[in-house]
Design a protein around this motif. Structure first.
Motif, PDB file in Angstrom:
ATOM      1  N   LEU A 130      13.398   6.348  15.311  1.00 24.60           N
ATOM      2  CA  LEU A 130      13.221   6.453  13.867  1.00 24.60           C
ATOM      3  C   LEU A 130      13.044   5.070  13.231  1.00 24.60           C
ATOM      4  N   ASN A 131      13.749   4.068  13.739  1.00 33.49           N
ATOM      5  CA  ASN A 131      13.577   2.711  13.211  1.00 33.49           C
ATOM      6  C   ASN A 131      12.198   2.151  13.552  1.00 33.49           C
ATOM      7  N   ALA A 132      11.663   2.519  14.706  1.00 29.82           N
ATOM      8  CA  ALA A 132      10.301   2.104  15.048  1.00 29.82           C
ATOM      9  C   ALA A 132       9.295   2.712  14.078  1.00 29.82           C
ATOM     10  N   VAL A 133       9.493   3.958  13.725  1.00 32.55           N
ATOM     11  CA  VAL A 133       8.608   4.605  12.746  1.00 32.55           C
ATOM     12  C   VAL A 133       8.732   3.920  11.385  1.00 32.55           C
ATOM     13  N   ASN A 134       9.949   3.544  10.997  1.00 34.46           N
ATOM     14  CA  ASN A 134      10.126   2.818   9.737  1.00 34.46           C
ATOM     15  C   ASN A 134       9.382   1.493   9.748  1.00 34.46           C
ATOM     16  N   LEU A 135       9.440   0.796  10.854  1.00 37.09           N
ATOM     17  CA  LEU A 135       8.730  -0.479  10.967  1.00 37.09           C
ATOM     18  C   LEU A 135       7.220  -0.289  10.833  1.00 37.09           C
ATOM     19  N   ILE A 136       6.707   0.762  11.434  1.00 34.78           N
ATOM     20  CA  ILE A 136       5.276   1.050  11.319  1.00 34.78           C
ATOM     21  C   ILE A 136       4.908   1.407   9.878  1.00 34.78           C
ATOM     22  N   LEU A 137       5.736   2.204   9.216  1.00 38.92           N
ATOM     23  CA  LEU A 137       5.448   2.585   7.828  1.00 38.92           C
ATOM     24  C   LEU A 137       5.433   1.385   6.895  1.00 38.92           C
ATOM     25  N   VAL A 138       6.404   0.503   7.036  1.00 36.95           N
ATOM     26  CA  VAL A 138       6.469  -0.660   6.157  1.00 36.95           C
ATOM     27  C   VAL A 138       5.332  -1.630   6.466  1.00 36.95           C
ATOM     28  N   THR A 139       5.002  -1.817   7.744  1.00 34.65           N
ATOM     29  CA  THR A 139       3.901  -2.707   8.110  1.00 34.65           C
ATOM     30  C   THR A 139       2.573  -2.155   7.601  1.00 34.65           C
ATOM     31  N   ALA A 140       2.372  -0.870   7.745  1.00 35.28           N
ATOM     32  CA  ALA A 140       1.134  -0.272   7.245  1.00 35.28           C
ATOM     33  C   ALA A 140       1.059  -0.361   5.732  1.00 35.28           C
ATOM     34  N   PRO A 172      -0.875  -7.844  11.561  1.00 32.72           N
ATOM     35  CA  PRO A 172       0.081  -6.770  11.822  1.00 32.72           C
ATOM     36  C   PRO A 172       0.310  -6.485  13.303  1.00 32.72           C
ATOM     37  N   VAL A 173      -0.202  -7.313  14.191  1.00 33.07           N
ATOM     38  CA  VAL A 173      -0.092  -7.027  15.618  1.00 33.07           C
ATOM     39  C   VAL A 173       1.358  -7.111  16.090  1.00 33.07           C
ATOM     40  N   ILE A 174       2.062  -8.142  15.649  1.00 34.62           N
ATOM     41  CA  ILE A 174       3.440  -8.338  16.129  1.00 34.62           C
ATOM     42  C   ILE A 174       4.358  -7.188  15.703  1.00 34.62           C
ATOM     43  N   PRO A 175       4.371  -6.760  14.424  1.00 36.02           N
ATOM     44  CA  PRO A 175       5.228  -5.616  14.079  1.00 36.02           C
ATOM     45  C   PRO A 175       4.823  -4.323  14.786  1.00 36.02           C
ATOM     46  N   TYR A 176       3.510  -4.116  14.980  1.00 35.36           N
ATOM     47  CA  TYR A 176       3.086  -2.900  15.669  1.00 35.36           C
ATOM     48  C   TYR A 176       3.509  -2.908  17.132  1.00 35.36           C
ATOM     49  N   VAL A 177       3.399  -4.041  17.784  1.00 29.93           N
ATOM     50  CA  VAL A 177       3.829  -4.138  19.185  1.00 29.93           C
ATOM     51  C   VAL A 177       5.342  -3.987  19.286  1.00 29.93           C
ATOM     52  N   VAL A 209       8.418   4.107   0.499  1.00 28.70           N
ATOM     53  CA  VAL A 209       9.067   5.343   0.047  1.00 28.70           C
ATOM     54  C   VAL A 209       9.261   6.294   1.227  1.00 28.70           C
ATOM     55  N   PHE A 210       8.239   6.413   2.079  1.00 29.71           N
ATOM     56  CA  PHE A 210       8.384   7.248   3.271  1.00 29.71           C
ATOM     57  C   PHE A 210       9.468   6.692   4.194  1.00 29.71           C
ATOM     58  N   ALA A 211       9.577   5.375   4.285  1.00 26.10           N
ATOM     59  CA  ALA A 211      10.622   4.776   5.103  1.00 26.10           C
ATOM     60  C   ALA A 211      12.007   5.126   4.560  1.00 26.10           C
ATOM     61  N   LEU A 212      12.151   5.162   3.250  1.00 27.71           N
ATOM     62  CA  LEU A 212      13.436   5.583   2.677  1.00 27.71           C
ATOM     63  C   LEU A 212      13.747   7.038   3.011  1.00 27.71           C
ATOM     64  N   PHE A 213      12.731   7.899   2.990  1.00 26.56           N
ATOM     65  CA  PHE A 213      12.948   9.290   3.383  1.00 26.56           C
ATOM     66  C   PHE A 213      13.370   9.383   4.850  1.00 26.56           C
ATOM     67  N   VAL A 214      12.772   8.568   5.696  1.00 34.62           N
ATOM     68  CA  VAL A 214      13.144   8.578   7.112  1.00 34.62           C
ATOM     69  C   VAL A 214      14.579   8.095   7.291  1.00 34.62           C
ATOM     70  N   ILE A 215      14.993   7.109   6.499  1.00 33.61           N
ATOM     71  CA  ILE A 215      16.373   6.626   6.577  1.00 33.61           C
ATOM     72  C   ILE A 215      17.350   7.721   6.156  1.00 33.61           C
ATOM     73  N   VAL A 216      17.005   8.457   5.107  1.00 34.38           N
ATOM     74  CA  VAL A 216      17.867   9.567   4.664  1.00 34.38           C
ATOM     75  C   VAL A 216      17.938  10.647   5.735  1.00 34.38           C
ATOM     76  N   LEU A 217      16.804  10.980   6.336  1.00 31.80           N
ATOM     77  CA  LEU A 217      16.803  11.978   7.409  1.00 31.80           C
ATOM     78  C   LEU A 217      17.594  11.493   8.620  1.00 31.80           C
ATOM     79  N   ALA A 218      17.520  10.209   8.926  1.00 30.36           N
ATOM     80  CA  ALA A 218      18.271   9.664  10.050  1.00 30.36           C
ATOM     81  C   ALA A 218      19.771   9.744   9.783  1.00 30.36           C
TER      82      ALA A 218
END
Length: 115
Positions: A38-48, A3-8, A62-71
């Motif tokens: 917000l997209n960086a947070v989505n990437l972290i959520l999906v990678t985690a 997961p290093v590459i997506p986190y970086v 599911v949290f990433a979908l909520f972030v997309i709706v909020l965005a």
């Protein structure tokens, strides 16, 4: 998967978004920088979600979908505010936005002693 590459990548996107929010004066570019964060947070959520096995399956997605709706809601309200600002001031520069409005009497030229 490592997961290093997506986190970086997410850290770089978030840093670029913070830089955009702090340095840009155009309100539309500030909104775009917030979307980057917000997209960086989505990437972290999906990678985690893919790397950590939690008790709830697919919870990061599911949290990433909520972030997309909020965005989407944020960009709708933000663009409405920017369009109204442009109609009133003919500029979308963030530095020109008054954070507090003067009272109507002071704005009309009447002070405390003119009553």
């Amino acid at each position: 998967m490592r997961p290093v590459i997506p986190y970086v990548t997410a850290a770089l996107l978030f840093g670029l978004g913070v830089y955009g929010v702090l340095r840009r004066r155009n309100a539309v570019l500030v909104l775009m920088a917030v979307e980057l964060m917000l997209n960086a947070v989505n990437l972290i959520l999906v990678t985690a979600d893919t790397t950590v096995r939690a008790a709830l399956p697919h919870s990061g997605q599911v949290f990433a979908l909520f972030v997309i709706v909020l965005a989407a809601a944020e960009i709708g309200v933000g663009l409405a505010i920017v369009l109204q600002l442009y109609r009133l001031r003919a500029s979308v520069t963030v530095d020109d936005v008054p954070l507090t409005e003067a009272p109507a009497e002071v704005a009309a030229g009447r002070g405390e002693g003119d009553r």
